[in-house]
Design an enzyme around this catalytic site. Structure first.
Site, short mmCIF file in Angstrom:
data_model
loop_
_atom_site.label_atom_id
_atom_site.label_comp_id
_atom_site.label_asym_id
_atom_site.label_seq_id
_atom_site.Cartn_x
_atom_site.Cartn_y
_atom_site.Cartn_z
N ALA A 61 0.84 -1.20 0.00
CA ALA A 61 0.00 0.00 0.00
C ALA A 61 0.87 1.25 0.00
O ALA A 61 1.90 1.31 0.67
CB ALA A 61 -0.92 0.00 1.21
N SER A 71 2.20 -2.44 4.30
CA SER A 71 2.38 -1.00 4.15
C SER A 71 3.73 -0.71 3.51
O SER A 71 4.66 -1.51 3.61
CB SER A 71 2.33 -0.32 5.52
OG SER A 71 3.53 -0.58 6.25
N ASP A 72 3.81 0.43 2.84
CA ASP A 72 5.13 0.98 2.56
C ASP A 72 5.72 1.37 3.91
O ASP A 72 5.01 1.48 4.92
CB ASP A 72 5.02 2.18 1.61
CG ASP A 72 6.31 2.43 0.84
OD1 ASP A 72 7.38 1.97 1.30
OD2 ASP A 72 6.25 3.08 -0.20
N TRP A 73 7.01 1.61 3.93
CA TRP A 73 7.70 1.81 5.21
C TRP A 73 7.27 3.12 5.86
O TRP A 73 7.43 4.20 5.29
CB TRP A 73 9.20 1.77 4.98
CG TRP A 73 9.80 0.39 5.13
CD1 TRP A 73 10.87 0.07 5.91
CD2 TRP A 73 9.39 -0.83 4.51
NE1 TRP A 73 11.14 -1.28 5.82
CE2 TRP A 73 10.24 -1.86 4.97
CE3 TRP A 73 8.36 -1.17 3.63
CZ2 TRP A 73 10.11 -3.19 4.57
CZ3 TRP A 73 8.22 -2.50 3.22
CH2 TRP A 73 9.08 -3.49 3.68
#
Length: 719
Positions: free
Chosen positions: A221, A254-256
């Site tokens: 995401a 998630s992206d970081w």
């Protein structure tokens, strides 16, 4: 809590079983029953930068993730972004995304997937974070070089080929960034708005294909908001589309550092939180706060079970829980390096070749001037999350010296200074980079004067093409345009090689030099590939996966004033008219159109036919043609099929890519090519019914070698 209890009740325990068998699900449920709530939650967040905790007593090992759409990233420290300083983590480095798409060769995407899968397994990685498939909407997006194209069909085909091959090596792919992450400026907060048609016709097809055709195991995401909600907590994206419509049963991560809530993100379908800032991993949204939400009754434990099941399902499919049967992998083999080399060769696009300056007749050339900072600059280690530590990287100057240094005089001049400086999250290092260094130009002119041929290696570097910031303009920086003008004045055989991953304005040099070659970032074999193409050992066969405009003001996002947005909001007012769809439909002349690329030989395409005249909506249209290499040297052409609807109830693009095939032909050879189009793929997204619709009537199928170079068309009727 923003979401209603009703929504929560509707979405809990909705895991799809379409891609799994009963035995796997029984195994998953058996493991979940043995876990405590704390153990379950430990699988839903990172315990370091790139790892997820093990549950040793249940035989669940630590889960290892790595950056790497074009190479497995070097080892990082567990709790900071510094490299670990290992000596055993150098890998094969491929050309990035735009270069991969420029090959228009799906076999190479498959081979790339195999190589990266083998190297990820050798490095003991379980998830490789890629491919990046966001639409190249703005020419200034810093991450364009990682992405593939402005066209959703081309993206979809490459994504599926890459993902299937990678995952066959027991490594999970992570298609990213879901969704509408089309700029890096304000990426953590920008709120994207677009029509449903644009969403489904342009920005989602790659993700849909990755899930439904490629069976991708994880989806990442994006950072941005979509219609007011962050992508990590967006019910429409995470549940309605991804889970319900696409039947995705893998891991939505998630992206970081992209998670902003516990309950909203959990309800929206997020499974795994990865991050960068907090080193107390128990404080993350999907750590102790998630346990607390369940214990206090705000979330049901069955929702946590759903997420754990998704994690375990991916682990089982990639044999993480069955290591004795898993691929062991390999790294830095000659075969791997050959695939990297061929990928670089086939990505190279010949844009201009006046008077057949190329290929160079090396036996007749006694001296060559090699000019430009990019002749000696290495690019594999740039781009932030795209940084690769290659086993080696060959520059153009190294390659030509090795291959021809004994037979001709090589006169090198730097030509221009890299005046920029990198800075994560800021493009200020790109400002004031138009200074013309006349001392360097004069040196280059002197070398060009005394050489038979001048080759200028121009373009960008990863101070411009990078994650975390966009470019400030679309011009050639560092006074390169002046350099090219001055060198061309003294040497009529001046060849410009562009090294870049994003569109550039080349109109200022296009008429000044006889030959222009676009070589992208070529990975570890970049120098060998470009020198072999220039010298004729290899032939150019790349095609543009993007449109190169005359000026940035022609691009739809800039023409309509919708980049980078206002007040942290951006409206995609151009709608479905992105890239060539905008230029073609509006009748705007580009410098070089989508799909364009010259060859060292000539091709004739004839006898274009469809298998019949009328089709129903469940049929497949087959278009045939004969293609002949009518020149004196071997080559390859990409036959491209575009479709248009004669009369439609909605505004549609003038043409849309629907099929393509790269055809290799020896001199004089002729082949028959078949291109197939599903009638259902002629549909548009009907916003009135929220469904895909194919209207009855006439469709025209155009066969060409670019979106502008159409050689023939056939009409069919859909009933």
């Amino acid at each position: 809590m923003k979401k209603s209890i009703l929504i929560m009740a509707l979405i809990i325990c909705t895991t799809a079983f379409s891609q799994t068998d009963v035995a796997t699900e029984k195994r998953i449920q058996g493991l979940i029953k043995k876990m405590t709530l704390k153990e379950k939650v430990s699988l839903l967040h990172g315990n370091s930068k790139f790892y997820v905790s093990e549950i040793k007593r249940l035989g669940i090992p630590e889960w290892a993730l790595s950056d790497g759409p074009h190479g497995v990233r070097a080892e990082m420290n567990r709790d900071n972004w510094n490299y670990a300083g290992r000596t055993d983590d150098a890998v094969t480095c491929f050309p990035p995304g735009t270069a991969m798409a420029a090959t228009w060769n799906l076999d190479l995407a498959t081979k790339r997937g195999y190589v990266l899968g083998e190297e990820a397994r050798f490095r003991k990685k379980d998830v490789l974070l890629g491919p990046g498939i966001n639409i190249i909407r703005s020419p200034l997006c810093g991450r364009n070089f990682e992405y593939l194209s402005e066209d959703p069909y081309l993206i979809s085909q490459f994504a599926v080929s890459y993902i299937k091959a990678l995952q066959s090596k027991d490594v999970a792919a992570s298609v990213k960034h879901y969704a509408a992450n089309n700029q890096e400026d304000n990426r953590f907060s920008i709120d994207v708005t677009m029509s449903d048609r644009a969403l489904h016709e342009i920005y989602l097809p790659g993700f849909k294909a990755a899930v439904m055709d490629g069976h991708v195991l994880t989806v990442m995401a994006a950072y941005n908001k979509f219609r007011g909600e962050f992508c990590t907590e967006n019910i429409l994206l995470g549940r309605t589309i991804l889970r319900d419509s696409y039947k995705f049963d893998g891991v939505l991560m998630s992206d970081w550092n992209a998670v902003h809530s516990t309950e909203n993100a959990a309800l929206a379908g997020l499974d795994l939180e990865m991050g960068t800032e907090k080193t107390n991993y128990n404080d993350w949204f999907f750590a102790d706060p998630l346990i607390k939400s369940v214990e206090q009754g705000r979330l049901k434990e069955s929702l946590v079970n759903e997420k754990v099941a998704n994690i375990l399902r991916v682990m089982i499919k990639t044999k993480v829980l069955d290591p004795e049967t898993r691929e062991k992998g390999n790294i830095n083999t000659k075969e791997h390096q050959q695939v990297a080399y061929q990928s670089a060769v086939e990505s190279i696009v010949l844009l201009k070749n006046e008077n057949n300056v190329l290929p160079l007749q090396m036996n007749a050339v006694k001296s060559v001037a090699i000019i430009g900072d990019n002749a000696t600059r290495k690019h594999c280690s740039g781009g932030l999350s795209s940084e690769i530590k290659p086993l080696y990287e060959i520059t153009p100057l190294e390659a030509i010296t090795t291959k021809f240094g004994k037979q001709l005089q090589i006169n090198y001049a730097q030509g221009y200074n890299k005046q920029s400086s990198p800075g994560e999250g800021s493009n200020k290092g790109q400002l004031n980079t138009d200074f013309v260094d006349w001392k360097l130009i004069d040196e280059a002119v002197e070398q060009a004067k005394k050489s038979d041929v001048a080759i200028i290696f121009a373009g960008l570097n990863h101070d411009f093409d990078s994650e975390s910031f966009d470019r400030v303009h679309m011009r050639l920086p560092y006074g390169q345009e002046t350099l090219i003008h001055e060198v061309a004045k003294v040497n009529p055989k001046t060849i410009v090689v562009i090294i870049a991953g994003s569109p550039l304005e080349l109109s200022g040099i296009q008429s000044r030099v006889p030959s222009i070659v676009w070589a992208w970032y070529g990975g570890m074999e970049a120098g060998n590939a470009v020198v072999d193409v220039l010298s004729g050992k290899e032939f150019p066969s790349g095609k543009l996966p993007i449109t190169l405009p005359i000026s940035i003001n022609q691009m739809p996002d800039h023409a309509l004033g919708n980049y980078p947005g206002r007040n942290l909001k951006v409206n995609y007012e151009e709608d479905i008219f992105v890239g060539y769809r905008w230029f073609d439909t509006k009748g705007i002349e580009s410098l070089y159109p989508f799909g364009f690329g010259l060859s060292y030989t000539n091709f004739n395409i004839a006898n274009i036919t469809a298998d019949k005249k009328e089709f129903n909506q469940n049929e497949v249209i087959t278009v045939k043609c004969a293609i002949k290499n009518s020149g004196k040297s071997d080559g390859a052409e990409v036959v491209q099929l575009y479709a248009s609807q004669t009369l439609s109830s909605v505004l549609r693009p003038k043409k849309e890519l629907k099929a393509f095939q790269k055809v290799f032909l020896k001199a004089g050879e002729e082949k028959t090519v078949e291109l197939k189009v599903n009638v259902k793929d002629l549909a548009f997204y009907d916003e009135k019914t929220s469904s895909w619709k194919v209207e009855s009537g006439e469709f025209v199928l155009h066969l060409g070698t670019s979106v502008k170079d159409i050689v023939g068309s056939v009409s069919v009727r859909v009933n």
